[in-house]
Design a protein around this motif. Sequence first.
Motif, PDB file in Angstrom:
ATOM      1  N   ASN A  44       0.812  -1.220   0.000  1.00  9.33           N
ATOM      2  CA  ASN A  44       0.000   0.000   0.000  1.00  9.33           C
ATOM      3  C   ASN A  44       0.840   1.263   0.000  1.00  9.33           C
ATOM      4  OD1 ASN A  44      -2.904  -0.664  -0.090  1.00  9.33           O
ATOM      5  ND2 ASN A  44      -2.248  -2.046   1.542  1.00  9.33           N
ATOM      6  N   LEU A  47       1.724   1.690  -3.646  1.00  6.33           N
ATOM      7  CA  LEU A  47       0.565   2.101  -4.452  1.00  6.33           C
ATOM      8  C   LEU A  47       0.181   3.561  -4.203  1.00  6.33           C
ATOM      9  CD1 LEU A  47      -1.638  -1.103  -4.133  1.00  6.33           C
ATOM     10  CD2 LEU A  47      -0.372  -0.321  -6.152  1.00  6.33           C
ATOM     11  N   ILE A  48       0.183   3.983  -2.949  1.00  8.25           N
ATOM     12  CA  ILE A  48      -0.211   5.354  -2.617  1.00  8.25           C
ATOM     13  C   ILE A  48       0.848   6.356  -3.072  1.00  8.25           C
ATOM     14  CG2 ILE A  48      -0.613   6.946  -0.680  1.00  8.25           C
ATOM     15  CD1 ILE A  48      -1.984   4.456   0.711  1.00  8.25           C
ATOM     16  N   CYS A  51       1.971   5.042  -7.297  1.00 13.86           N
ATOM     17  CA  CYS A  51       0.977   4.680  -8.315  1.00 13.86           C
ATOM     18  C   CYS A  51      -0.263   5.561  -8.247  1.00 13.86           C
ATOM     19  CB  CYS A  51       0.565   3.218  -8.143  1.00 13.86           C
ATOM     20  SG  CYS A  51       1.901   2.047  -8.392  1.00 13.86           S
ATOM     21  N   SER A  52      -0.227   6.607  -7.440  1.00 15.76           N
ATOM     22  CA  SER A  52      -1.325   7.570  -7.309  1.00 15.76           C
ATOM     23  C   SER A  52      -2.626   6.939  -6.823  1.00 15.76           C
ATOM     24  CB  SER A  52      -1.575   8.290  -8.637  1.00 15.76           C
ATOM     25  OG  SER A  52      -0.404   8.936  -9.073  1.00 15.76           O
ATOM     26  N   LEU A  53      -2.527   5.877  -6.028  1.00  9.96           N
ATOM     27  CA  LEU A  53      -3.734   5.279  -5.460  1.00  9.96           C
ATOM     28  C   LEU A  53      -4.321   6.228  -4.425  1.00  9.96           C
ATOM     29  CD1 LEU A  53      -5.629   2.786  -5.069  1.00  9.96           C
ATOM     30  CD2 LEU A  53      -4.114   2.145  -3.182  1.00  9.96           C
ATOM     31  N   ASP A  54      -5.612   6.481  -4.539  1.00 10.56           N
ATOM     32  CA  ASP A  54      -6.341   7.252  -3.543  1.00 10.56           C
ATOM     33  C   ASP A  54      -7.277   6.282  -2.835  1.00 10.56           C
ATOM     34  OD1 ASP A  54      -7.967   8.843  -1.994  1.00 10.56           O
ATOM     35  OD2 ASP A  54      -8.701  10.078  -3.658  1.00 10.56           O
ATOM     36  N   PRO A  55      -6.929   5.827  -1.629  1.00 15.90           N
ATOM     37  CA  PRO A  55      -7.740   4.813  -0.958  1.00 15.90           C
ATOM     38  C   PRO A  55      -9.152   5.274  -0.611  1.00 15.90           C
ATOM     39  CG  PRO A  55      -5.707   5.256   0.277  1.00 15.90           C
ATOM     40  CD  PRO A  55      -5.754   6.202  -0.874  1.00 15.90           C
ATOM     41  N   GLU A  60     -12.240   5.424  -8.576  1.00 18.00           N
ATOM     42  CA  GLU A  60     -11.044   4.772  -9.114  1.00 18.00           C
ATOM     43  C   GLU A  60     -11.041   3.291  -8.743  1.00 18.00           C
ATOM     44  OE1 GLU A  60      -8.372   6.064 -10.965  1.00 18.00           O
ATOM     45  OE2 GLU A  60      -9.731   7.756 -11.236  1.00 18.00           O
ATOM     46  N   ILE A  62     -10.005  -0.278  -7.283  1.00 15.83           N
ATOM     47  CA  ILE A  62      -9.320  -0.671  -6.054  1.00 15.83           C
ATOM     48  C   ILE A  62      -8.788  -2.088  -6.217  1.00 15.83           C
ATOM     49  CG2 ILE A  62     -10.630   0.863  -4.537  1.00 15.83           C
ATOM     50  CD1 ILE A  62     -12.355  -1.592  -3.774  1.00 15.83           C
ATOM     51  N   TYR A 140      -7.807  -5.852  -9.556  1.00 13.40           N
ATOM     52  CA  TYR A 140      -8.385  -4.513  -9.550  1.00 13.40           C
ATOM     53  C   TYR A 140      -9.830  -4.582 -10.007  1.00 13.40           C
ATOM     54  CZ  TYR A 140      -4.205  -2.488  -7.960  1.00 13.40           C
ATOM     55  OH  TYR A 140      -3.152  -2.172  -7.146  1.00 13.40           O
ATOM     56  N   MET A 155      -1.098   3.740 -12.940  1.00 14.82           N
ATOM     57  CA  MET A 155      -0.617   2.740 -11.993  1.00 14.82           C
ATOM     58  C   MET A 155       0.307   1.751 -12.701  1.00 14.82           C
ATOM     59  SD  MET A 155      -3.988   1.955  -9.723  1.00 14.82           S
ATOM     60  CE  MET A 155      -3.145   1.275  -8.314  1.00 14.82           C
TER      61      MET A 155
END
Length: 167
Positions: A44, A47-48, A51-55, A60, A62, A140, A155
């Motif tokens: 995580n 990814l955050i 990879c610009s993951l916004d939890p 977007e 997941i 995903y 990502m």
Amino acid sequence: MARRLEPDYYQYFVPFSMTKWSDNDNYQHMNNAKYLEYFDSIVNEFLINHCSLDPTSQTEPIGLVVSVYLTYASSLSFPSPLLAGLAISKLGRSSVTYHVALFEAEKVAGDIGFKNANGSFSLKLKTGKAACYGEFIHVYVDPKSRKAVQIPDKMRKAMNDVTVSRS
């Protein structure tokens, strides 16, 4: 599998300055479930931060964990610092297979060249072998329907940077 015990297999590292007292069990080593918490943390963090993951996003895609395993090679315990290593072994249309390992470490002064998010301390490997290694698979999905979707290009680009060839 022996190669996955070696630190040079991993393409990305996250330092943990010290295991917690509560990580230990009655046998004075890190409880089995805690190893998987560190696996989840490095995936995580990557990814955050890369990879610009916004939890918190409701739109977007997941990543849902569909499989995880780990193999133990040696014990870890409080108050050891750790280096968690990450590599991606398979990047599919909607799934990604992460290889993760935990290495016992020791604190040192200065930069030793590991990529990390905060750079506030440096660690070096205490031994040349992982204490454990394993696999973590995400599929995903759309956050509402939970149906598999393609991994977003932003990502995928960052994931390609840590992908290793299978051998």
